[in-house]
Structures are given as C-alpha cells and as structure tokens.
Design an enzyme around this catalytic site. Structure first.
Site, PDB file in Angstrom:
ATOM      1  N   ALA A   1    -101.869   3.798 -30.130  1.00 17.32           N
ATOM      2  CA  ALA A   1    -100.472   3.780 -30.805  1.00 17.32           C
ATOM      3  C   ALA A   1     -99.666   2.733 -31.285  1.00 17.32           C
ATOM      4  CB  ALA A   1     -99.513   4.412 -30.401  1.00 17.32           C
TER       5      ALA A   1
ATOM      6  N   VAL B   1    -102.947  24.800 -35.479  1.00 22.52           N
ATOM      7  CA  VAL B   1    -103.726  25.753 -35.425  1.00 22.52           C
ATOM      8  C   VAL B   1    -105.081  24.794 -34.363  1.00 22.52           C
ATOM      9  CG1 VAL B   1    -105.655  26.093 -36.610  1.00 22.52           C
ATOM     10  CG2 VAL B   1    -103.320  25.640 -37.846  1.00 22.52           C
TER      11      VAL B   1
ATOM     12  N   ARG C   1     -84.533  25.870 -20.668  1.00 27.87           N
ATOM     13  CA  ARG C   1     -83.986  26.970 -20.394  1.00 27.87           C
ATOM     14  C   ARG C   1     -83.813  26.959 -18.770  1.00 27.87           C
ATOM     15  NH1 ARG C   1     -85.569  32.379 -23.603  1.00 27.87           N
ATOM     16  NH2 ARG C   1     -87.179  31.053 -22.240  1.00 27.87           N
TER      17      ARG C   1
ATOM     18  N   GLU D   1     -99.786  35.824 -26.778  1.00 28.72           N
ATOM     19  CA  GLU D   1     -98.527  35.270 -27.109  1.00 28.72           C
ATOM     20  C   GLU D   1     -97.334  36.328 -26.242  1.00 28.72           C
ATOM     21  OE1 GLU D   1     -98.278  33.085 -29.436  1.00 28.72           O
ATOM     22  OE2 GLU D   1    -100.052  32.681 -29.345  1.00 28.72           O
TER      23      GLU D   1
ATOM     24  N   LYS E   1    -101.974  31.224 -38.550  1.00 30.83           N
ATOM     25  CA  LYS E   1    -103.283  30.184 -38.482  1.00 30.83           C
ATOM     26  C   LYS E   1    -103.886  30.321 -39.993  1.00 30.83           C
ATOM     27  CE  LYS E   1    -103.382  30.159 -33.038  1.00 30.83           C
ATOM     28  NZ  LYS E   1    -103.942  30.950 -32.512  1.00 30.83           N
TER      29      LYS E   1
ATOM     30  N   VAL F   1     -97.099  24.329 -21.835  1.00 33.55           N
ATOM     31  CA  VAL F   1     -97.308  23.295 -23.016  1.00 33.55           C
ATOM     32  C   VAL F   1     -96.637  21.734 -22.797  1.00 33.55           C
ATOM     33  CG1 VAL F   1     -97.633  22.437 -24.886  1.00 33.55           C
ATOM     34  CG2 VAL F   1     -98.570  24.689 -25.619  1.00 33.55           C
TER      35      VAL F   1
ATOM     36  N   GLU G   1    -101.033  19.312 -35.787  1.00 32.80           N
ATOM     37  CA  GLU G   1    -101.712  19.726 -35.483  1.00 32.80           C
ATOM     38  C   GLU G   1    -102.264  21.141 -34.238  1.00 32.80           C
ATOM     39  OE1 GLU G   1    -105.270  17.907 -35.717  1.00 32.80           O
ATOM     40  OE2 GLU G   1    -105.728  19.524 -36.074  1.00 32.80           O
TER      41      GLU G   1
ATOM     42  N   ALA H   1     -84.876  19.741 -23.666  1.00 35.50           N
ATOM     43  CA  ALA H   1     -84.624  20.502 -22.998  1.00 35.50           C
ATOM     44  C   ALA H   1     -85.046  21.742 -22.310  1.00 35.50           C
ATOM     45  CB  ALA H   1     -83.509  20.720 -24.714  1.00 35.50           C
TER      46      ALA H   1
ATOM     47  N   GLY I   1    -104.230  26.364 -24.048  1.00 30.69           N
ATOM     48  CA  GLY I   1    -104.102  26.082 -22.759  1.00 30.69           C
ATOM     49  C   GLY I   1    -103.578  24.578 -23.166  1.00 30.69           C
TER      50      GLY I   1
END
Ligand code: HSE
Length: 443
Positions: free
Chosen positions: A38, A139, A50, A197, A212, A19, A136, A48, A309
């Site tokens: 915007a 869910v 890992r 998940e 959700k 993501v 946003e 950041a 996705g």
C-alpha cells in the site's frame, strides 16, 4: 515515493461480526506485506459494534483499538480516513455511508443490497465529494470479480456474464444432489456454516444473487444500477426428481445469475438453470462461487473461489483498503470510475422483461400413457416455432397409467414457451403443472 513509515491511513469499522473480525485478523497478520504494497500502514483505529462486551472480551484481540456502540462516533471522527461498513442491509447502512461521504471520507463496503438499490445515489454523492466507494467484497466474496470486470477486461465489449454467486443456494443444490438431503435440511446446514443471509429467503429466492448481478451488469455494460429490473426466481421449488432427470440428460441444475447484451436490450435474470455437466462452471460445488465472463476480445474467462466466509471476504475488503490507500492522494479524475465507465458516459439501454428473453428450456410433464399424447404436445410446440432438442419418456411404474415426459428445447423467446405451456396444461391427458426450468449451453 512510497514510505512505509508514513502516517497510517486510519480505518473505522462499522460492524464487528464474522467479517469484521476477519478483516481485523488478516490486516494484523499480513501487516508487513500489506504496508509494503500500500505504501503506508493501514490501521483500524475505531470499531463500532452493537456487542461491545463481546468485542471487549480478551479473545477478540482488539486491545488498543477504540470501541464504541455508536456508529456516528466513527463515521464523524476527524481522524478516520476510511469508513468500512460491514453491517449489511439498507438502513441504517445507507445513512451512515452518505454521512461518511458528506464528511469527505472514503467508504469500503461489502453491502450488495445497499449498492444494488442505492448505488447510483451513493456513487453520485461520492463523485461530488471526490471520495471513493469500494465494494469488491459485495460480489462473490473473495473472488476479485469487480477488479477483473472494471480493469482487467476493460478492452472488451462484454457480451454476457453467467455466475454462481450465491453460496448458500449452491451448497443446498450440491447437498440435495450428492447426499439426497431435503431442501430444508440442506438450508439448515448452510445456515449453521454461516453462509446464509440474515433472511435466508434472500439466498434461496435469488434476491441476493440479483443484488450482486445488478452490480456486475452495470459495470459490464456501462448502465446505471437497476436492481428493480432484475428477474429473480429461486431454488425453493426444485425437486430431487428434476435434479436427477437433468443428470440423466447430461446437465446439472445451478442457480445461475445471467446478464446478457441482447439485440433489444440487456437481460438481467436469476433462476435455476440446466448447464451441460461438461462445462467447468457446472462442477462448482458447495458454497463456492464462480463467474464466467464472455468478452469479445478475450473470449470466455472464469473466476472461481470462496463467495463467503470471514477471511475470503476480508481478502476482498483489504484489497479495497489498499486501493483506496494508494489512490487517496490522486486526483479524483485519475481514479478508476466506480462503475468502470466515466459517470457522464453511462447509457440508458433498456432491460428486457422476462417474456422477451431468449433461452432454452427443460419441460417435464406428467401425462396419461395413451397414444397421441406426445403428438399433441409436439404440435403445440411446433405451432409456436419451438424446436425440440432432446426428449426422454419414462416407462410407467408397475400398475400406473401415467408417465413423465421430459423435453429439452432449442432457444426460444420466453413468452412463446409460456403460451405453449398454458396450452399443454389444458390438454385433458396432461396431469399437474408443467415443470419449466431454463437451460443455457454457455458456449
Ligand atoms: N449469503 C451469501 C451467499 C453470502 O450465500 O453467497 C455472501 O454474499
């Protein structure tokens, strides 16, 4: 006046997996239009992660962005305006988000587990500090359902919401029905495609959908988030037989997340549900999500799209980044409240225990093929005021003396049905446990 040449708003990403990379790519690809919308540029200036080596690999395209494996560096960096939390799970995400808020930074998160369980605490902290927490993407992935519920439908008294909001479960059910795949094989395929998940029991046992749903319920009804009151039952015990019988009766089985304003309280439940095949939402297949919202003024509205996705989720996250950017300098009192209702206007309507919920039922029982069996069963139902809507009885296979009876009931209170099932199972002519799947007409 907006000015696209204004100083960019600086975003720090925490987490750079699928993501995070999606957010980075879409923001870069559509930079020009996003800036025009915007009113000022939005820049990811810190990440950041890992897996620093992977992020530094030339193919990730993050040249010029500061990288660290210490999230605190980003959360506490004085130049960062918005912390975008994409690591998922409760801790350390909760501490990071609260830390960011305490430093006066806005937060954008896709973390449904965190908000469902600690949303009240996080929103209270954000209100105290006058910062925004936008979610946003938490869910239904790319489907802008939070925006619709919180703003687009704000004139309505919401009556109920019914959603297919776990893509993994929906994918599994579609695969089982369309290709005859086993549950285990379909789950493996969903994992390979990256829908599931970290812990796939969250998907298949209804927990992710309940997270959700708790968020949507709070926004729809103006109540604090109460995930612990949600009922969650997953799809892992469904059989291909029941999917087939449901089809014969004109229904499709979906993992449905339902929240409803009932007479005595709010229903908050996730479970496999028969839905008439002719309903649009019954035809949502694969990993897609759909949410049906019934408002008193607008009637039923349906929202459909990719629930997971990289880029669909990025679409929702960037929408939040734009919202935050536009409202950054606005008086906090003029912003859209986190849960749609002003924080001091949330009410404490009780959530109903499952026994008090009213719905219809699919009941399948394996019985001896003898006179009087059906009469015994229908008497047990009639004694509890449970009315039968439809029934099929299968012919026993050659040489067999047992058969399946499938009954669909009209709406009834769940505790009555539970009691009826116990009495049916005690009949000497009834073999095995009664299979009980709830049914919603959604009309
Ligand atoms: N595991 C989730 C799903 C991903 O299958 O829908 C998006 O929240």
């Amino acid at each position: 006046m907006s000015d696209a040449t204004m100083k960019p708003l600086q975003v720090g990403l925490i987490g750079f997996g699928t993501v995070g990379k999606g957010v980075f790519d879409v923001l870069r690809r559509n930079e020009e239009e996003i800036t025009r919308r915007a009113g000022r540029p939005i820049r990811i200036t810190w990440i950041a992660t890992r897996t620093l080596d992977r992020a530094r690999d030339g193919t990730r395209g993050v040249d010029g962005v500061n990288l660290t494996n210490d999230s605190a560096v980003v959360v506490r960096h004085p130049d960062i305006d918005i912390v975008c939390e994409l690591i998922g799970g409760v801790e350390p995400a909760r501490s990071m988000v609260l830390d960011a808020i305490s430093r006066g930074k806005h937060v954008v998160t896709a973390n449904k587990a965190l908000l469902a369980q600690h949303g009240n605490e996080i929103f209270a902290a954000a209100s105290d500090k006058g910062v925004m927490v936008a979610f946003e993407a938490a869910v239904a992935g790319g489907v802008p359902i939070i925006k619709a519920l919180r703003e687009g439908l704000t004139a309505n008294r919401i009556e109920w919401i019914a959603g297919i909001i776990n893509g993994t479960s929906n994918f599994i059910l579609s695969e089982m029905r369309e290709t005859g795949a086993s549950f285990a094989d379909a789950l493996k395929e969903a994992q390979a495609r990256g829908y599931a998940e970290a812990d796939p029991t969250f998907d298949v046992e209804g927990i992710d959908a309940a997270h959700k749903l708790s968020i949507m319920s709070a926004i729809a009804f103006g109540v604090p988030m109460q995930y612990e009151k949600a009922y969650a039952e997953g799809i892992s015990k469904l059989t291909r037989e029941d999917l087939r019988y449901a089809e014969e009766l004109g229904y499709r089985i979906k993992l449905l997340a339902i929240t409803r304003r009932a007479k005595n309280g709010i229903e908050l439940r996730v479970h496999p549900t028969l839905i008439p095949t002719k309903r649009l939402i019954a035809n949502v297949e694969g990993a897609m999500n759909a949410v049906l919202v019934k408002g008193d003024a607008v009637g039923a509205t349906l929202y459909y799209g990719a629930g997971a996705g990289a880029e669909p989720t990025a679409s929702a996250i960037i929408a939040d980044l734009v919202d935050v950017t536009r409202m950054h300098t606005a008086d906090p009192n003029h912003r859209v409240p986190h849960l749609a209702f002003q924080p001091d206007q949330l009410t404490d309507v009780p959530f109903l225990p499952m026994g008090e919920v009213e719905t219809s039922y699919y009941l399948r029982m394996r019985v001896d093929d003898k006179p009087g069996v059906l009469a015994d069963i229908t008497r047990i139902l009639a004694d509890r005021d449970i009315s039968i809507d439809a029934m099929i009885q299968k012919e026993p296979s050659e040489g067999e003396f047992q058969t399946d009876i499938i009954l669909l009931t009209h709406r009834s209170i769940e505790k009555r049905v539970v009691d009826a099932i116990a009495h049916i199972e005690a009949l000497p002519t009834v073999r095995d446990k009664v299979v009980r799947i709830r049914l919603e007409q959604l009309n």
